[in-house]
Motif scaffolding. Structure first.
Motif, PDB file in Angstrom:
ATOM      1  N   SER A 173      -8.969   1.732  -8.993  1.00  0.00           N
ATOM      2  CA  SER A 173      -8.431   0.599  -9.753  1.00  0.00           C
ATOM      3  C   SER A 173      -9.062   0.510 -11.146  1.00  0.00           C
ATOM      4  O   SER A 173      -8.787  -0.414 -11.892  1.00  0.00           O
ATOM      5  CB  SER A 173      -8.625  -0.701  -8.987  1.00  0.00           C
ATOM      6  OG  SER A 173      -9.985  -1.047  -8.994  1.00  0.00           O
TER       7      SER A 173
ATOM      8  N   ASP B  51       0.879  -1.177   0.000  1.00  0.00           N
ATOM      9  CA  ASP B  51       0.000   0.000   0.000  1.00  0.00           C
ATOM     10  C   ASP B  51       0.917   1.229   0.000  1.00  0.00           C
ATOM     11  O   ASP B  51       1.444   1.630   1.035  1.00  0.00           O
ATOM     12  CB  ASP B  51      -0.884  -0.050   1.257  1.00  0.00           C
ATOM     13  CG  ASP B  51      -1.830   1.144   1.371  1.00  0.00           C
ATOM     14  OD1 ASP B  51      -1.854   1.991   0.449  1.00  0.00           O
ATOM     15  OD2 ASP B  51      -2.546   1.234   2.392  1.00  0.00           O
TER      16      ASP B  51
ATOM     17  N   ALA C  78     -10.155  -3.062   0.292  1.00  0.00           N
ATOM     18  CA  ALA C  78      -9.486  -4.001   1.183  1.00  0.00           C
ATOM     19  C   ALA C  78      -9.965  -3.807   2.622  1.00  0.00           C
ATOM     20  O   ALA C  78     -10.214  -4.775   3.349  1.00  0.00           O
ATOM     21  CB  ALA C  78      -7.977  -3.826   1.086  1.00  0.00           C
TER      22      ALA C  78
ATOM     23  N   SER D  64      -6.183  -1.557   5.617  1.00  0.00           N
ATOM     24  CA  SER D  64      -6.220  -1.849   4.171  1.00  0.00           C
ATOM     25  C   SER D  64      -5.245  -2.971   3.843  1.00  0.00           C
ATOM     26  O   SER D  64      -5.592  -3.925   3.140  1.00  0.00           O
ATOM     27  CB  SER D  64      -5.820  -0.621   3.354  1.00  0.00           C
ATOM     28  OG  SER D  64      -6.762   0.386   3.548  1.00  0.00           O
TER      29      SER D  64
ATOM     30  N   ALA E 298      -2.468  -1.477  -3.668  1.00  0.00           N
ATOM     31  CA  ALA E 298      -3.624  -0.602  -3.450  1.00  0.00           C
ATOM     32  C   ALA E 298      -3.528   0.617  -4.374  1.00  0.00           C
ATOM     33  O   ALA E 298      -2.459   1.190  -4.552  1.00  0.00           O
ATOM     34  CB  ALA E 298      -3.655  -0.144  -1.998  1.00  0.00           C
TER      35      ALA E 298
ATOM     36  N   MET F 250      -5.900  -6.778   2.342  1.00  0.00           N
ATOM     37  CA  MET F 250      -5.394  -7.145   1.014  1.00  0.00           C
ATOM     38  C   MET F 250      -4.907  -8.578   0.945  1.00  0.00           C
ATOM     39  O   MET F 250      -4.723  -9.134  -0.128  1.00  0.00           O
ATOM     40  CB  MET F 250      -4.241  -6.201   0.619  1.00  0.00           C
ATOM     41  CG  MET F 250      -4.737  -4.840   0.191  1.00  0.00           C
ATOM     42  SD  MET F 250      -3.465  -3.568   0.310  1.00  0.00           S
ATOM     43  CE  MET F 250      -2.462  -3.939  -1.099  1.00  0.00           C
TER      44      MET F 250
ATOM     45  N   ASP G 277      -8.827  -1.415  -5.092  1.00  0.00           N
ATOM     46  CA  ASP G 277      -9.209  -0.079  -4.633  1.00  0.00           C
ATOM     47  C   ASP G 277      -8.863   0.082  -3.161  1.00  0.00           C
ATOM     48  O   ASP G 277      -9.103  -0.823  -2.361  1.00  0.00           O
ATOM     49  CB  ASP G 277     -10.715   0.134  -4.817  1.00  0.00           C
ATOM     50  CG  ASP G 277     -11.043   0.564  -6.231  1.00  0.00           C
ATOM     51  OD1 ASP G 277     -10.258   1.344  -6.798  1.00  0.00           O
ATOM     52  OD2 ASP G 277     -12.063   0.106  -6.762  1.00  0.00           O
ATOM     53  N   GLU G 278      -8.333   1.254  -2.830  1.00  0.00           N
ATOM     54  CA  GLU G 278      -7.860   1.490  -1.462  1.00  0.00           C
ATOM     55  C   GLU G 278      -8.897   1.180  -0.380  1.00  0.00           C
ATOM     56  O   GLU G 278      -8.575   0.623   0.646  1.00  0.00           O
ATOM     57  CB  GLU G 278      -7.379   2.932  -1.327  1.00  0.00           C
ATOM     58  CG  GLU G 278      -5.976   3.082  -1.874  1.00  0.00           C
ATOM     59  CD  GLU G 278      -5.479   4.506  -1.920  1.00  0.00           C
ATOM     60  OE1 GLU G 278      -6.247   5.424  -1.597  1.00  0.00           O
ATOM     61  OE2 GLU G 278      -4.320   4.697  -2.299  1.00  0.00           O
TER      62      GLU G 278
END
Ligand SMILES: Nc1ncnc2c1ncn2[C@@H]1O[C@H](COP(=O)(O)OP(=O)(O)OP(=O)(O)O)[C@@H](O)[C@H]1O
Ligand SMILES: [Mg+2]
Length: 336
Positions: free
Chosen positions: A127, A27, A167, A329, A123, A333, A163-164
């Motif tokens: 996305s 990230d 997650a 996040s 991340a 992930m 996408d941040e």
């Protein structure tokens, strides 16, 4: 003969197990670069990058720094890059930089100089941005580089952008962090760059029209800067303002200049702007929203928002994980 074959098969099997990493998560934020290391421990280093000339200004790696050489490209990341007056990622484009930054996370098992990464999860703010994805996909393939003095051959099979907020949402759903799964739930990410607010349907789909881009900590620092600049000889460094907020001493670098009063005023305005923006953006879903989980390094700054909304905006907390809102996040992930 048969025995020999079995032994050699067993050896190559154990070697390939040694080389393989099923998943590496990264990230790369505007303010911090975060990943899980080979022992699954979270690493957080300052998001700075500095090119260097080997033999002239060689940086030394440490716990908060990584030094990379890839072909003619020599750069360091983290605290040493900051101390060498490198570029803060928030002043650049983190998506364009990502393919360099991610090398920090590509680390073989101890004793090995090669690594095969099955899945590299990265991340991204969005996305669906094809240009960003195309850049990141370039990381797929074979790389030779030096990381902290160690020569590494890495094969990356698949780069998977996520996408941040997705997650964190996945993690929250899996661990029952939302009170109700029968309502829309959301994520508000207050990181170092811009803030992002997103809503997810009851079935877990992202509601694209609800996407809200909001002023992040960087913007808060800019507001504080505007207030204190008249009292200073030079305009202040925004990184130093953000550091002062993080340390909660509200002091600018080593100058001893205090900005707590200005911080309080600006925080209130900043939060009320965020709230107003979300109110209008999320107006049509308001009655259906259950909770909005506040994440990102600056999540704790939103505590007044949590109070004002009686917990509908909820700062992410975990009794056993330090810096949980900043790491959620990354933790999300690794699953799915
Ligand atoms: N205890 C704290 N109180 C307030 N702010 C904090 C605290 N700890 C960290 N921060 C702030 O959090 C920010 C970093 O958060 P985070 O790591 O989530 O950002 P990022 O992921 O790098 O940024 P972005 O997601 O916007 O690209 C920094 O700006 C820092 O000042
Ligand atoms: Mg972030």
């Amino acid at each position: 003969m048969f025995n020999n074959l079995a032994t050699s098969n067993a050896r190559s099997l154990s070697e390939s197990v040694l080389l393989k990493r099923a998943i590496v998560v990264f990230d790369g934020g505007n303010r911090t670069l975060k990943w899980l290391d080979i022992d699954n421990r979270p690493r957080i280093i300052p998001a700075f990058i500095k090119q260097f000339e080997p033999g002239f200004d060689d940086p030394t790696p440490d716990d908060h720094s990584v030094v990379i050489s890839a072909g003619d490209n020599h750069f360091c990341l983290g605290a040493v890059a900051r101390d060498m007056r490198g570029t803060p990622v928030f002043q650049d484009n983190k998506c364009e930089l990502a393919k360099k930054l991610v090398l920090a996370a590509i680390e073989p098992h101890p004793g090995s100089s090669a690594v095969v990464v099955q899945r590299l999860v990265i991340a991204l703010p969005n996305s669906r941005n094809q240009a960003d994805i195309a850049e990141l996909k370039k990381v797929e393939g074979t790389h030779q580089f030096t990381r902290n003095g160690q020569r590494i051959t890495a094969v990356v099979h698949e780069v998977k952008p996520i996408d941040e907020t997705q997650a964190a949402y996945n993690f929250a759903m899996k661990r029952d962090l939302y009170r109700s799964k029968r309502q829309l739930n959301g994520v508000l990410d207050l990181g170092g760059g811009t803030g992002i607010g997103r809503l997810y349907s009851v079935g877990g789909s992202l509601i694209r029209e609800a996407d809200a881009i909001l002023p992040g900590t960087y913007d808060l620092a800019r507001r504080i800067s505007a207030r204190i600049t008249p009292q200073l000889t030079n305009s202040p460094d925004l990184s130093q303002i953000m550091d002062g907020i993080e340390r909660q001493d509200f002091t600018l670098g080593t100058s001893g200049f205090q900005f707590q009063k200005q911080f309080e005023i600006c925080r209130e305005q900043w939060l009320s702007d965020i709230r107003a923006e979300l109110r209008s953006r999320w107006n049509q879903w308001m009655s259906e929203i259950g909770e909005v989980l506040v994440i990102g390094g600056s999540a704790s700054l939103a505590e007044p928002l949590e109070e004002a909304t009686k917990g509908r905006f909820k700062v992410a907390r975990h009794s056993q994980i330090d810096r949980f809102p900043q790491l959620i996040s990354l933790l999300g992930m690794t699953a799915g």
